[in-house]
Design an enzyme around this catalytic site. Sequence first.
Site, PDB file in Angstrom:
ATOM      1  N   SER A 113       0.825  -1.208   0.000  1.00  0.00           N
ATOM      2  CA  SER A 113       0.000   0.000   0.000  1.00  0.00           C
ATOM      3  C   SER A 113       0.858   1.257   0.000  1.00  0.00           C
ATOM      4  O   SER A 113       1.689   1.420  -0.874  1.00  0.00           O
ATOM      5  CB  SER A 113      -0.981  -0.025   1.175  1.00  0.00           C
ATOM      6  OG  SER A 113      -1.926   1.009   1.023  1.00  0.00           O
ATOM      7  N   HIS A 114       0.708   2.090   1.024  1.00  0.00           N
ATOM      8  CA  HIS A 114       1.421   3.367   1.025  1.00  0.00           C
ATOM      9  C   HIS A 114       2.762   3.301   1.758  1.00  0.00           C
ATOM     10  O   HIS A 114       3.435   4.316   1.893  1.00  0.00           O
ATOM     11  CB  HIS A 114       0.537   4.438   1.656  1.00  0.00           C
ATOM     12  CG  HIS A 114      -0.033   3.987   2.958  1.00  0.00           C
ATOM     13  ND1 HIS A 114      -1.238   3.344   3.045  1.00  0.00           N
ATOM     14  CD2 HIS A 114       0.464   4.038   4.204  1.00  0.00           C
ATOM     15  CE1 HIS A 114      -1.467   3.028   4.295  1.00  0.00           C
ATOM     16  NE2 HIS A 114      -0.456   3.430   5.019  1.00  0.00           N
ATOM     17  N   ASP A 277      -3.278   6.457  -3.473  1.00  0.00           N
ATOM     18  CA  ASP A 277      -2.133   5.942  -2.714  1.00  0.00           C
ATOM     19  C   ASP A 277      -1.327   4.918  -3.506  1.00  0.00           C
ATOM     20  O   ASP A 277      -1.543   4.729  -4.699  1.00  0.00           O
ATOM     21  CB  ASP A 277      -2.596   5.350  -1.378  1.00  0.00           C
ATOM     22  CG  ASP A 277      -3.279   4.006  -1.557  1.00  0.00           C
ATOM     23  OD1 ASP A 277      -3.877   3.810  -2.619  1.00  0.00           O
ATOM     24  OD2 ASP A 277      -3.201   3.164  -0.641  1.00  0.00           O
ATOM     25  N   ASP A 279      -1.169   1.631  -3.879  1.00  0.00           N
ATOM     26  CA  ASP A 279      -1.811   0.563  -4.647  1.00  0.00           C
ATOM     27  C   ASP A 279      -3.167   0.986  -5.214  1.00  0.00           C
ATOM     28  O   ASP A 279      -3.924   0.148  -5.703  1.00  0.00           O
ATOM     29  CB  ASP A 279      -1.930  -0.714  -3.805  1.00  0.00           C
ATOM     30  CG  ASP A 279      -2.792  -0.515  -2.573  1.00  0.00           C
ATOM     31  OD1 ASP A 279      -2.880   0.620  -2.084  1.00  0.00           O
ATOM     32  OD2 ASP A 279      -3.384  -1.506  -2.101  1.00  0.00           O
TER      33      ASP A 279
HETATM   34 ZN    ZN Z   1      -3.770   1.195  -0.299  1.00  0.00          ZN
END
Ligand code: ZN
Length: 543
Positions: A113-114, A277, A279
Site C-alpha cells: 500500500s502506502h 495511494d 496501490d
Molecule cells: Zn492502499
Amino acid sequence: MTIQTIATTPFAGQRPGTSGLRKKVTEFQQPGYLENFVEAIFLTLGDCGGRTLVLGGDGRFFNREAVQIILRMAAAHGVAKVLVGRGGILSTPAVSCVIRKYSAFGGIVLSASHNPGGPDGDFGIKYNIDNGGPAPEKITEAIFAHTQTVSEYRISDAGPVDLDQLGSVRIEEMEVEVIDSVADYAEMMSRLFDFDAIRALFQRGFTMRFDGMSAVSGPYAKAIIEGMLGAPAGTVINFEPLEDFGGHHPDPNPVNAAALVALMNGADAPEFGAASDGDGDRNMIVGRSLAVSPSDSLAIIAANATLAPGYRDGIKGIARSMPTSQAADRVAQALGISCFETPTGWKYFGNLLDANLATLCGEESYGTGSNHIREKDGVWAVLFWLNLVAATGKSVNQLVEEHWARFGRNYYSRHDYEAVDAAAAESMMTDLRARLASLAGQTFGDYRVSQADDFEYTDPVDGSVSKRQGIRIIMLDGSRIVMRLSGTGTEGATVRLYLERYEADAARHALDTQEALKPLIDIAEQVSQLKQRTGRQQPSVVT
Ligand code: ZN
Ligand code: G1P
C-alpha cells in the site's frame, strides 16, 4: 521446462496482517522467503486444476521479480491460467475488478500500500478470494499455519515471461495471459459514471489536477481522465509508477500530498484536486482551499448517488467504520436506508456488500468504495466526484457547503501518535478501558458523556463477533472521542485519536476544524493522559 521440488525451512513471522504480509524488501529477498509464503498460499488453496488466478502489483521495487517467481510456482501447482497485468502492474481495485469479471478463483496482489518503496523500503503480498475481496481470516490463518511447517516448494525452471508483451504464453501446462492493466477497470468505470457529461465538463475548460504520486493509480487516472474523458495533458501528474515512488510517500492526506494541497490553496488553483495511494485504493478529494474530509465524502456521495448512472436506482445501505464520522448516518436516515457501523478495516464490508445490505462503504482513512468490487477504490471515488460536479454544475466547495447546510456539519479529525512505546500505549488503553463504566454520566465542560464502551461488532450476515475494536466516549449531543491502536503500524505502537463534533447551525460551519474540536481534544487528554503516557506533546500526523 521441468517442475522442481526445492527443500526449504520455515521463516518466522509470516503471519499476514490487516492487509497481507508486509516486510522490508531485504527480508523478501532472502532465498526462499517469498517462495515459502507463496507455497503456503497454494497449500491453502488445494487443487488448482482448471483454475484461473489474477496477478499484479503496484510496481514497487521487487514487483517484477516476484511476479516471475509466482508465475513459475503457479505453473508447478497446476494452475490452468494466470491473468497478469502488463509490466506486472495492477492496482488493488483492478485486481478485484478482474477477478470478478473473469470469475477467477482468486488473485495475488503485490503491494505494501502506502508504505515506502525502493530497495530499502517495504514489499508486500496479499491474497484475494473469488468475490474479489481480501481473504478472510480463516484463510490468512491457514496460510500462516502452512508457513510454519513448509518443508519444500514446487517451482518450474522455465525462463522469465516477457511481461511487457500483451498476449498469451505458456509455462509448463499453464497459460499466462499478459493483459492490459487498465482496460477492464476503465470499461467498468465507463458503465458506472456519466462519461459524456464529464467529457463535456472538460470541454468547457474545467481544470483539475490528479497527483498519481508516482504510484499505481497514475496509469489508470491518465488513461481514463486524460484519455477517455479528454482532460488536457498535464491534468494527471506523477503518473508513472516508480520502484521507489520517486521518493513520494503515496498516502493521500494533507500531510503527504502537501504539494497538491499547496496548489489547491494557491491563487492559480485548479477547480478540482485529487490523489491516490501506493496501490490505488485510497483517495483524497480537494476543492479550492478545502480538503474534503473522507467521512464527508462518503456522505456526499451517498446523498447524491443517483446522479451517477451506475447508482441511478438508489442505494440499499451505507456502511462506515466505527471511527468514521456519523455524517453518513444522517444521509442514510434521510434516505430511509440502513447505516452499518463496522470495525476498522475493509474486510468487514465484504459480507454486507455480498448480501446486498450495503451499496456504499467508507472509512475516515481516505477509503471509499461500493459494491462494484470488493476493495476500496481511489480512482472510482475521484470519478464519482467528477460525475457529481458535471451533473450539478456545482464546485467541490459548493457541494460540500450545501451538504453541511442541509444535514449539519460533522467536524472531524484524526490525531496519530506514531511509533510510540508499545507497552505505554497498551497500558494507557487498559487503564482507560477500566474507567469506561464510570465515565457515563460524567460532565466535562459543556459535554456530558452518554455512553462509554469498547466497540464490539456482530456481523449481521454470519453472526461473527469482533470485540475490543476501539474505545468510544459518546457525548449526549452525539459528539465522540474514539481511541484505538493501529493494526497496520510496523514500529512500536500507533495510537489513533478520532474526534467528532456535530454542528447543526449553518452559521457555525466555517470554524477551523481543530478549534472546533478543541474542547473534545482536551477531554481526551484529561481522561487518557495520552501526552504524558506516550511522552509526546503533539500528534505526529493530523488529518
Ligand atoms: Zn492502499
Ligand atoms: C489503517 C486505517 C484503516 C484501513 C487500514 C488499511 O488501519 O486506519 O481504516 O482500513 O489502514 O488500509 P490501522 O492502522 O488504523 O489499523
